[in-house]
Motif scaffolding. Structure first.
Motif, PDB file in Angstrom:
ATOM      1  N   ARG A  10       0.939  -1.152  -0.120  1.00 19.10           N
ATOM      2  CA  ARG A  10      -0.064   0.090  -0.033  1.00 19.10           C
ATOM      3  C   ARG A  10       0.704   1.347  -0.037  1.00 19.10           C
ATOM      4  N   ALA A  11       1.908   1.231   0.815  1.00 13.75           N
ATOM      5  CA  ALA A  11       3.028   2.524   0.901  1.00 13.75           C
ATOM      6  C   ALA A  11       3.578   2.757  -0.415  1.00 13.75           C
ATOM      7  N   ASP A  12       3.823   1.474  -1.013  1.00 13.14           N
ATOM      8  CA  ASP A  12       4.737   1.691  -2.402  1.00 13.14           C
ATOM      9  C   ASP A  12       3.533   2.047  -3.469  1.00 13.14           C
ATOM     10  N   ARG A  13       2.336   1.715  -3.551  1.00  9.24           N
ATOM     11  CA  ARG A  13       1.363   2.390  -4.394  1.00  9.24           C
ATOM     12  C   ARG A  13       1.344   3.750  -4.042  1.00  9.24           C
ATOM     13  N   THR A  14       1.111   4.193  -3.103  1.00 11.59           N
ATOM     14  CA  THR A  14       1.165   5.796  -2.712  1.00 11.59           C
ATOM     15  C   THR A  14       2.247   6.543  -3.304  1.00 11.59           C
ATOM     16  N   SER A  15       3.439   6.068  -2.979  1.00 17.25           N
ATOM     17  CA  SER A  15       4.804   6.623  -3.165  1.00 17.25           C
ATOM     18  C   SER A  15       4.588   6.782  -4.821  1.00 17.25           C
ATOM     19  N   ALA A  16       4.268   5.428  -5.785  1.00 21.21           N
ATOM     20  CA  ALA A  16       4.407   5.645  -6.832  1.00 21.21           C
ATOM     21  C   ALA A  16       3.389   6.645  -7.720  1.00 21.21           C
ATOM     22  N   ALA A  17       2.220   6.687  -6.982  1.00 16.90           N
ATOM     23  CA  ALA A  17       1.193   7.316  -7.326  1.00 16.90           C
ATOM     24  C   ALA A  17       1.895   9.073  -7.324  1.00 16.90           C
ATOM     25  N   VAL A  18       2.305   9.243  -6.065  1.00 14.49           N
ATOM     26  CA  VAL A  18       2.797  10.745  -5.768  1.00 14.49           C
ATOM     27  C   VAL A  18       3.912  10.789  -6.537  1.00 14.49           C
ATOM     28  N   GLU A  19       5.011  10.092  -7.074  1.00 14.69           N
ATOM     29  CA  GLU A  19       5.956  10.317  -8.133  1.00 14.69           C
ATOM     30  C   GLU A  19       5.523  10.598  -9.470  1.00 14.69           C
ATOM     31  N   ALA A  20       4.357   9.976  -9.801  1.00 18.32           N
ATOM     32  CA  ALA A  20       3.880  10.154 -11.122  1.00 18.32           C
ATOM     33  C   ALA A  20       3.031  11.465 -11.033  1.00 18.32           C
ATOM     34  N   ALA A  21       2.499  11.901 -10.065  1.00 20.59           N
ATOM     35  CA  ALA A  21       1.789  13.331 -10.071  1.00 20.59           C
ATOM     36  C   ALA A  21       2.949  14.176 -10.132  1.00 20.59           C
ATOM     37  N   VAL A  22       4.074  14.123  -9.406  1.00 20.79           N
ATOM     38  CA  VAL A  22       5.066  15.045  -9.187  1.00 20.79           C
ATOM     39  C   VAL A  22       5.755  15.262 -10.750  1.00 20.79           C
ATOM     40  N   GLU A  23       6.001  14.230 -11.358  1.00 18.26           N
ATOM     41  CA  GLU A  23       6.856  14.270 -12.618  1.00 18.26           C
ATOM     42  C   GLU A  23       5.735  14.810 -13.645  1.00 18.26           C
ATOM     43  N   ALA A  24       4.470  14.313 -13.589  1.00 18.08           N
ATOM     44  CA  ALA A  24       3.324  15.006 -14.612  1.00 18.08           C
ATOM     45  C   ALA A  24       3.320  16.561 -14.213  1.00 18.08           C
ATOM     46  N   GLY A  25       3.304  16.795 -13.105  1.00 17.93           N
ATOM     47  CA  GLY A  25       3.016  18.334 -12.737  1.00 17.93           C
ATOM     48  C   GLY A  25       4.263  19.052 -13.117  1.00 17.93           C
ATOM     49  N   ARG A  26       5.501  18.739 -13.143  1.00 18.27           N
ATOM     50  CA  ARG A  26       6.587  19.286 -13.577  1.00 18.27           C
ATOM     51  C   ARG A  26       6.551  19.579 -15.005  1.00 18.27           C
ATOM     52  N   GLY A  27       5.949  18.433 -15.484  1.00 14.11           N
ATOM     53  CA  GLY A  27       5.896  18.462 -17.248  1.00 14.11           C
ATOM     54  C   GLY A  27       5.056  19.426 -17.546  1.00 14.11           C
ATOM     55  N   LEU A  28       4.163  19.872 -16.720  1.00 11.38           N
ATOM     56  CA  LEU A  28       3.107  20.994 -16.900  1.00 11.38           C
ATOM     57  C   LEU A  28       3.662  22.292 -16.779  1.00 11.38           C
ATOM     58  N   GLY A  29       4.823  22.431 -16.163  1.00 12.86           N
ATOM     59  CA  GLY A  29       5.423  23.663 -15.668  1.00 12.86           C
ATOM     60  C   GLY A  29       5.365  24.188 -14.306  1.00 12.86           C
ATOM     61  N   LEU A  30       4.988  23.142 -13.519  1.00 16.39           N
ATOM     62  CA  LEU A  30       4.515  23.416 -12.026  1.00 16.39           C
ATOM     63  C   LEU A  30       5.781  23.441 -11.251  1.00 16.39           C
ATOM     64  N   THR A  31       5.930  24.026 -10.277  1.00 15.20           N
ATOM     65  CA  THR A  31       7.219  24.251  -9.214  1.00 15.20           C
ATOM     66  C   THR A  31       6.719  23.159  -8.168  1.00 15.20           C
ATOM     67  N   ILE A  32       7.349  22.162  -7.906  1.00 18.00           N
ATOM     68  CA  ILE A  32       7.053  21.285  -6.853  1.00 18.00           C
ATOM     69  C   ILE A  32       8.440  20.733  -6.288  1.00 18.00           C
ATOM     70  N   THR A  33       8.368  21.148  -4.753  1.00 18.50           N
ATOM     71  CA  THR A  33       9.607  20.858  -3.984  1.00 18.50           C
ATOM     72  C   THR A  33       9.178  19.906  -2.852  1.00 18.50           C
ATOM     73  N   GLY A  34       7.789  20.214  -2.455  1.00 14.76           N
ATOM     74  CA  GLY A  34       7.430  19.474  -1.068  1.00 14.76           C
ATOM     75  C   GLY A  34       5.999  18.933  -1.153  1.00 14.76           C
ATOM     76  N   PRO A  35       5.630  17.847  -2.108  1.00 17.15           N
ATOM     77  CA  PRO A  35       4.544  17.258  -2.162  1.00 17.15           C
ATOM     78  C   PRO A  35       4.062  16.540  -1.006  1.00 17.15           C
ATOM     79  N   THR A  36       2.935  16.847  -0.634  1.00 18.31           N
ATOM     80  CA  THR A  36       2.373  16.459   0.718  1.00 18.31           C
ATOM     81  C   THR A  36       0.745  15.632   0.284  1.00 18.31           C
ATOM     82  N   VAL A  37       0.788  14.443   0.855  1.00 17.60           N
ATOM     83  CA  VAL A  37      -0.354  13.447   0.659  1.00 17.60           C
ATOM     84  C   VAL A  37      -1.431  14.120   1.794  1.00 17.60           C
ATOM     85  N   LEU A  38      -2.816  14.525   1.055  1.00 19.69           N
ATOM     86  CA  LEU A  38      -3.795  14.994   1.753  1.00 19.69           C
ATOM     87  C   LEU A  38      -4.731  13.883   2.312  1.00 19.69           C
ATOM     88  N   HIS A  39      -4.730  12.783   1.419  1.00 25.15           N
ATOM     89  CA  HIS A  39      -5.706  11.844   1.526  1.00 25.15           C
ATOM     90  C   HIS A  39      -5.156  10.555   0.475  1.00 25.15           C
TER      91      HIS A  39
END
Length: 317
Positions: A10-39
Motif C-alpha cells: 500500500r505504501a509503495d502504491r502511494t509513493s508511486a502515485a505521488v511520484e507520477a503526479a510530481v513528474e506529470a506536474g513538473r512536465g506541465l510547468g509547475l514548481t514542486i518541491t514538497g509534495p504532501t499527501v492529503l488523502h
C-alpha cells in the motif's frame, strides 16, 4: 483464499502515485518541491507544494487497465465543474494553472485542482448538506449533459463482473448472500442499463445531470465557505440517486430545498430502486477489498443490514 494488499505494498502504491503526479506536474510547468499527501483511500490526493495545485490520482479501481474509460469519466468531471464555476456555483473547479484535461503518466490517470484550505474546526452538517443538494440539482438542470451516460454512476458493468468474480472469494461473502445479490441484479439490471426501461417503469420521473456520488457527503468545508466537490461519477439520472441510502431525515431536508427551487420532491418508488442498486454496488465493492483491506470494516455491516431489506427494493412486486 483472497490475497490482500500488505501495508508495504500500500505504501509503495502511494509513493508511486505521488511520484507520477510530481513528474506529470513538473512536465506541465509547475514548481514542486514538497509534495504532501492529503488523502489516500480510493485516490491519492497530493498537494504539489509550493504550487497551489492538488493532484488526484485514482488508485483503487475496478478496471485498473482501462485508463481510457477512466479518463473519459475524469473529463466529464472537469467539464461539469468548470461549467458550474462559470455560473458562480460554489464548487471546486479545475486548476487554471494546467490544461483542463486528464493527464496519464506511468500507468496513472490524474486530474489537477486548486489547493483549497479546509476549515478543520467545523464539523459538516450532512442534513443541511442534503438540503443544499437541491440547489446543485437546480443549477445542473441547465447543463448540456448530452455527453453524460444514463446512470453510469451505477457502473452496471462493475456490478455484473463483480457478481461473477465473487465466486472466487467465499471469505468475503457467503453463498446464500451472493445468490440473493445475483437474483436481485436480474430484476434491477434492465432498469439500470436502459433509459427507456427506466422511463417505462417510472413514468413522469424526469432525468437530469446528477452528481453521482452522494453529494451531501462530498461538500468540502473550505475556510471561505462550503464547496461542492468530487464529481467523479457525474451522470444522467433521477435526482434520487444522489440521496440513496441516506434515510428519511436527509430526504426531508432535500425536499425542503426542492420546494425552495420549484422542483419536485423525491419519489418513494425511485428511492427504493436507487437504494437497492446502491446496495448491489456495496456487494460489488467487496471485490475491491483486496486492494483496500480496511474497506471491509464499512462493507461488512452494510451487507448485514442489506439482508434485512426487501428483496430488490420491492421492484419485483
Amino acid at each position: 483464499m483472497t490475497t490482500f494488499l500488505t501495508p508495504r505494498q500500500r505504501a509503495d502504491r502511494t509513493s508511486a502515485a505521488v511520484e507520477a503526479a510530481v513528474e506529470a506536474g513538473r512536465g506541465l510547468g509547475l514548481t514542486i518541491t514538497g509534495p504532501t499527501v492529503l488523502h489516500d483511500v480510493f485516490s491519492v490526493v497530493v498537494h504539489l507544494a509550493p504550487s497551489p495545485v492538488v493532484a488526484r490520482i485514482p488508485t483503487v479501481l475496478s478496471r485498473p487497465d482501462d485508463l481510457a474509460a477512466l479518463a473519459r469519466r475524469q473529463q466529464d468531471e472537469l467539464d461539469v465543474t468548470r461549467w458550474l464555476a462559470d455560473r458562480n456555483i460554489p464548487v471546486i473547479a479545475p486548476s487554471p494553472l494546467v490544461p483542463r484535461e486528464p493527464v496519464q503518466h506511468d500507468g496513472y490517470s490524474m486530474t489537477f485542482w486548486p489547493f483549497v484550505e479546509e476549515a478543520r474546526d467545523r464539523e459538516p452538517d450532512y442534513v443541511e448538506n442534503a438540503e443544499s443538494v437541491a440547489d446543485l440539482h437546480a443549477a445542473l438542470r441547465a447543463y448540456p449533459g448530452h455527453r453524460l451516460e444514463f446512470l453510469s454512476a451505477a457502473d452496471p458493468r462493475f456490478i455484473a463482473d463483480s457478481l461473477v468474480l465473487l465466486d472466487r472469494h467465499p471469505d468475503l461473502i457467503g453463498a446464500a448472500e451472493l445468490d440473493r445479490a445475483r437474483r436481485e441484479w436480474q430484476v434491477l439490471e434492465p432498469l439500470v442499463r436502459s433509459r427507456s426501461a427506466f422511463e417505462t417503469r417510472f413514468p413522469g420521473i424526469d432525468l437530469q445531470p446528477i452528481h453521482g456520488d452522494s453529494p451531501p457527503a462530498n461538500i468540502f468545508n473550505a475556510v471561505d465557505g462550503d464547496l461542492y466537490a468530487d464529481f467523479e461519477l457525474v451522470a444522467l439520472g433521477p435526482v434520487e440517486w444522489d440521496l440513496a441510502a441516506l434515510g428519511p431525515e436527509h430526504e426531508a431536508a432535500y425536499n425542503r430545498g426542492a420546494r425552495r427551487n420549484g422542483m419536485r420532491p423525491l419519489d418513494k418508488e425511485v428511492l427504493a430502486f436507487v437504494n437497492a442498486v446502491g446496495m448491489l454496488r456495496v456487494i460489488a465493492a467487496l471485490t475491491l477489498v483486496p486492494q483496500l483491506p480496511e474497506l471491509m470494516e464499512y462493507l461488512g455491516p452494510a451487507v448485514d443490514r442489506w439482508q434485512t431489506t426487501p428483496f430488490a427494493g420491492g421492484m419485483n412486486s
